[in-house]
Design a protein around this motif. Structure first.
Motif, PDB file in Angstrom:
ATOM      1  N   MET A   1       0.725  -1.114  -0.048  1.00  0.00           N
ATOM      2  CA  MET A   1      -0.067  -0.079   0.143  1.00  0.00           C
ATOM      3  C   MET A   1       0.877   1.285  -0.081  1.00  0.00           C
ATOM      4  N   ALA A   2       0.854   1.959  -0.859  1.00  0.00           N
ATOM      5  CA  ALA A   2       1.548   3.211  -0.985  1.00  0.00           C
ATOM      6  C   ALA A   2       0.702   4.542  -0.262  1.00  0.00           C
ATOM      7  N   CYS A   3      -0.413   4.536  -0.727  1.00  0.00           N
ATOM      8  CA  CYS A   3      -1.194   5.809  -0.029  1.00  0.00           C
ATOM      9  C   CYS A   3      -2.150   5.225   1.255  1.00  0.00           C
ATOM     10  N   GLY A   4      -2.622   4.105   1.190  1.00  0.00           N
ATOM     11  CA  GLY A   4      -3.474   3.762   2.199  1.00  0.00           C
ATOM     12  C   GLY A   4      -4.988   4.669   2.249  1.00  0.00           C
ATOM     13  N   LEU A   5      -5.149   5.342   1.066  1.00  0.00           N
ATOM     14  CA  LEU A   5      -6.283   6.139   1.274  1.00  0.00           C
ATOM     15  C   LEU A   5      -7.029   5.900  -0.175  1.00  0.00           C
ATOM     16  N   GLY A   6      -7.003   5.026  -0.841  1.00  0.00           N
ATOM     17  CA  GLY A   6      -7.702   4.763  -2.345  1.00  0.00           C
ATOM     18  C   GLY A   6      -7.356   5.853  -3.344  1.00  0.00           C
ATOM     19  N   ALA A   7      -6.168   6.282  -3.390  1.00  0.00           N
ATOM     20  CA  ALA A   7      -5.801   7.426  -4.255  1.00  0.00           C
ATOM     21  C   ALA A   7      -4.802   6.723  -5.496  1.00  0.00           C
ATOM     22  N   CYS A   8      -3.932   5.722  -5.073  1.00  0.00           N
ATOM     23  CA  CYS A   8      -2.965   5.431  -6.012  1.00  0.00           C
ATOM     24  C   CYS A   8      -3.008   4.143  -6.673  1.00  0.00           C
ATOM     25  N   LEU A   9      -4.120   3.244  -6.319  1.00  0.00           N
ATOM     26  CA  LEU A   9      -4.194   1.861  -7.016  1.00  0.00           C
ATOM     27  C   LEU A   9      -2.970   0.947  -6.577  1.00  0.00           C
ATOM     28  N   SER A  10      -2.179   1.191  -5.894  1.00  0.00           N
ATOM     29  CA  SER A  10      -0.989   0.069  -5.503  1.00  0.00           C
ATOM     30  C   SER A  10      -1.730  -1.070  -4.976  1.00  0.00           C
ATOM     31  N   CYS A  11      -2.590  -1.053  -4.247  1.00  0.00           N
ATOM     32  CA  CYS A  11      -3.222  -2.181  -3.403  1.00  0.00           C
ATOM     33  C   CYS A  11      -4.404  -2.862  -4.212  1.00  0.00           C
TER      34      CYS A  11
ATOM     35  N   LYS B   1     -10.087  -2.244  -4.135  1.00  0.00           N
ATOM     36  CA  LYS B   1      -8.957  -1.439  -3.404  1.00  0.00           C
ATOM     37  C   LYS B   1      -8.645  -2.226  -2.184  1.00  0.00           C
TER      38      LYS B   1
ATOM     39  N   CYS C   1      -7.216  -1.160   0.334  1.00  0.00           N
ATOM     40  CA  CYS C   1      -6.983  -0.223   1.391  1.00  0.00           C
ATOM     41  C   CYS C   1      -8.173   0.322   1.853  1.00  0.00           C
TER      42      CYS C   1
END
Ligand code: FES
Length: 254
Positions: free
Chosen positions: A218-228, A238, A240
């Protein structure tokens, strides 16, 4: 749900086994609102590296004292830096994040492998009145230091180790089919992906509802980056913000 950006004060940190630590933080805003299954994002250093925050599941909460406990394995630079934090140090923490577990089970069975037993510990506390049973899997006996930690909430414990040094030899799957005949009305699972996938399949076959807590980078943990992101049934998920807890049948891509 409201999330907070907080300065958390370290009030204690100690080893749980050779490679695993517990850190206790005073962070009343998060302690007041965090539910089992949620996580926090911890910035382990004020310096430039490591840049990203680290997601850690909430393992215990003391609402009166305003503290939360996190448990983590020392593995890599970020956790080595975190392991050096001393009482009185401060850390930037964002949380509580994500969706927690559905807590409506009347006869719960907790199934954890390795560090997956950390977030399940807060769940065990929340379900204590229902007297949850716990099935724990580890590679070797030292991985199952959780026995003592869980004792107050889960006196009914089932243990497996890969090498047979404690409990039944094998993975949790060595005991699960038999346990699923005992009337548990929900399985709560957290651990390595192959374990969760196998447990979810066994629960589906036995018609026992199953919730899984997924772990993803998880890069942002806030739903913004899609890494998760991971594949769900009919849509991308997502982890996160849609999770990290899902009903097993929602997950298509482990
Ligand atoms: Fe960025 Fe999930 S971690 S969207």
């Amino acid at each position: 749900m409201t999330k907070f950006l907080c300065t958390a004060k370290v009030v204690g940190q100690y080893m749980l086994n050779a490679t695993t630590k517990q850190i206790d933080l005073i962070v009343p805003e998060i302690a007041r609102t965090a539910v089992p299954g949620q996580f926090v994002n911890v910035q382990v250093s004020r310096h430039t590296a490591p840049l990203l925050r680290r997601p850690l599941g909430v393992a215990a909460v003391n609402r009166e004292d305003g503290t939360i406990s996190l448990m983590y394995r020392i593995l890599g630079e970020a956790t080595r830096i975190l392991a050096d934090a001393c009482s009185g140090d401060t850390l930037s923490v964002v949380g509580p994040l994500g969706h927690g577990f559905d807590l409506t089970a009347k006869k719960p069975l907790l199934i954890g492998g390795g560090l997956g037993l950390a977030p399940l510990y807060y769940l065990a506390a929340a379900l204590a009145k229902q007297k949850p049973a716990v099935l724990m899997g580890g590679r070797i006996a030292d991985d199952l230091f959780w026995q003592d930690i869980y004792q107050d909430y889960c006196p009914e414990q089932y243990l497996t180790t890969d090498d047979g040094s404690l409990g039944t030899q094998g993975t949790v799957m060595a005991l699960l089919p038999e346990l699923l005949t005992k009337g548990y009305d929900c399985a709560y699972v957290c651990g390595p992906v192959p374990m969760m996938k196998a447990v979810a399949a066994a629960c589906a076959a036995a018609k026992v509802p199953c919730q899984v807590s997924l772990e993803r980078y998880m890069a942002c943990g806030l739903g913004a980056c899609l890494s998760c992101s991971c594949g769900g049934v009919g849509k991308r998920l997502k982890v996160c913000t849609d999770g990290p807890v899902f009903w097993a049948q929602e997950v298509a891509e482990w």
